[in-house]
Scaffold this motif. Structure first.
Motif, mmCIF file in Angstrom:
data_model
loop_
_atom_site.group_PDB
_atom_site.id
_atom_site.type_symbol
_atom_site.label_atom_id
_atom_site.label_comp_id
_atom_site.label_asym_id
_atom_site.label_seq_id
_atom_site.Cartn_x
_atom_site.Cartn_y
_atom_site.Cartn_z
ATOM 1 N N TYR A 1 0.830 -1.208 0.000
ATOM 2 C CA TYR A 1 0.000 0.000 0.000
ATOM 3 C C TYR A 1 0.866 1.261 0.000
ATOM 4 O O TYR A 1 0.592 2.206 -0.748
ATOM 5 N N GLN A 2 1.899 1.287 0.824
ATOM 6 C CA GLN A 2 2.733 2.485 0.925
ATOM 7 C C GLN A 2 3.330 2.888 -0.419
ATOM 8 O O GLN A 2 3.408 4.071 -0.732
ATOM 9 N N ASP A 3 3.744 1.903 -1.210
ATOM 10 C CA ASP A 3 4.391 2.186 -2.489
ATOM 11 C C ASP A 3 3.429 2.209 -3.675
ATOM 12 O O ASP A 3 3.839 2.503 -4.789
ATOM 13 N N HIS A 4 2.177 1.889 -3.450
ATOM 14 C CA HIS A 4 1.209 1.775 -4.542
ATOM 15 C C HIS A 4 1.006 3.124 -5.244
ATOM 16 O O HIS A 4 0.918 4.165 -4.588
ATOM 17 N N PRO A 5 0.916 3.120 -6.571
ATOM 18 C CA PRO A 5 0.726 4.373 -7.319
ATOM 19 C C PRO A 5 -0.526 5.161 -6.909
ATOM 20 O O PRO A 5 -0.497 6.399 -6.919
ATOM 21 N N HIS B 1 -1.810 5.323 -3.867
ATOM 22 C CA HIS B 1 -1.453 5.994 -2.612
ATOM 23 C C HIS B 1 -0.517 7.169 -2.888
ATOM 24 O O HIS B 1 -0.689 8.263 -2.329
ATOM 25 N N GLN B 2 0.451 6.961 -3.751
ATOM 26 C CA GLN B 2 1.388 8.038 -4.091
ATOM 27 C C GLN B 2 0.666 9.211 -4.758
ATOM 28 O O GLN B 2 0.979 10.370 -4.505
ATOM 29 N N LYS B 3 -0.341 8.912 -5.593
ATOM 30 C CA LYS B 3 -1.129 9.972 -6.241
ATOM 31 C C LYS B 3 -1.944 10.741 -5.202
ATOM 32 O O LYS B 3 -2.049 11.963 -5.254
ATOM 33 N N ILE C 1 -1.143 11.240 -2.079
ATOM 34 C CA ILE C 1 -0.201 12.123 -1.388
ATOM 35 C C ILE C 1 0.117 13.340 -2.261
ATOM 36 O O ILE C 1 0.087 14.477 -1.785
ATOM 37 N N LYS C 2 0.400 13.105 -3.528
ATOM 38 C CA LYS C 2 0.731 14.198 -4.447
ATOM 39 C C LYS C 2 -0.423 15.189 -4.576
ATOM 40 O O LYS C 2 -0.220 16.406 -4.552
ATOM 41 N N ASP C 3 -1.651 14.671 -4.690
ATOM 42 C CA ASP C 3 -2.820 15.519 -4.922
ATOM 43 C C ASP C 3 -3.346 16.218 -3.671
ATOM 44 O O ASP C 3 -3.980 17.267 -3.779
ATOM 45 N N SER D 1 -1.517 16.394 -0.296
ATOM 46 C CA SER D 1 -0.616 16.765 0.805
ATOM 47 C C SER D 1 -0.551 18.269 1.041
ATOM 48 O O SER D 1 -0.263 18.698 2.161
#
Length: 135
Positions: free
Chosen positions: A107-111, A113-115, A117-119, A121
């Motif tokens: 989950y932490q590295d999943h795209p 989840h990363q999106k 954070i990017k959208d 944060s």
């Protein structure tokens, strides 16, 4: 003194959430399908902004597409009785359940989840995470 009190209150909230989760679904730890609990609290940069709060909630809902997440709950502060042990300073929380540590790492590295954070944060001022495993 205030910082220690906040840490105590936040820790107490996490322990209470974990205890509530275990009471809500009583199973023996050996048979638990979701032994890892991941609880995240978000404080907004603009605490009074309903739009910012709703944007984070919508972003969190996208995380449901990540297969490693077995259950996802999203919440906002409840209007419960004001007591010294209740921390209601946060705005949004997510409570996730994973089968194991590997699922949480995925989950932490999943795209997705990363999106998220990017959208999103830029909307939060502070995030605190509590991870627990069944014992």
């Amino acid at each position: 003194m205030t910082n220690s009190r906040r840490k105590f209150i936040a820790s107490s909230a996490a322990i209470a959430a974990g205890a509530a989760a275990s009471v809500a679904a009583p199973v023996s730890p050996a048979k638990s399908k979701t032994p890892l609990v991941h609880h995240v609290f978000f404080w907004l940069k603009n605490p009074g902004s309903v739009a910012d709060r709703d944007r984070i909630i919508e972003g969190l809902k996208t995380l449901r597409k990540i297969e490693a997440i077995k259950e996802l709950r999203i919440g906002v502060v409840a209007s419960t009785e004001k007591r010294d042990v209740v921390d209601n300073s946060w705005a949004v929380s997510e409570l996730m359940f994973f089968e194991d540590l590997a699922g949480q790492a995925t989950y932490q590295d999943h795209p997705i989840h990363q999106k998220f954070i990017k959208d999103c944060s830029h909307l939060w001022d502070k995030v605190i995470v509590y991870d627990a495993i069944d014992v």
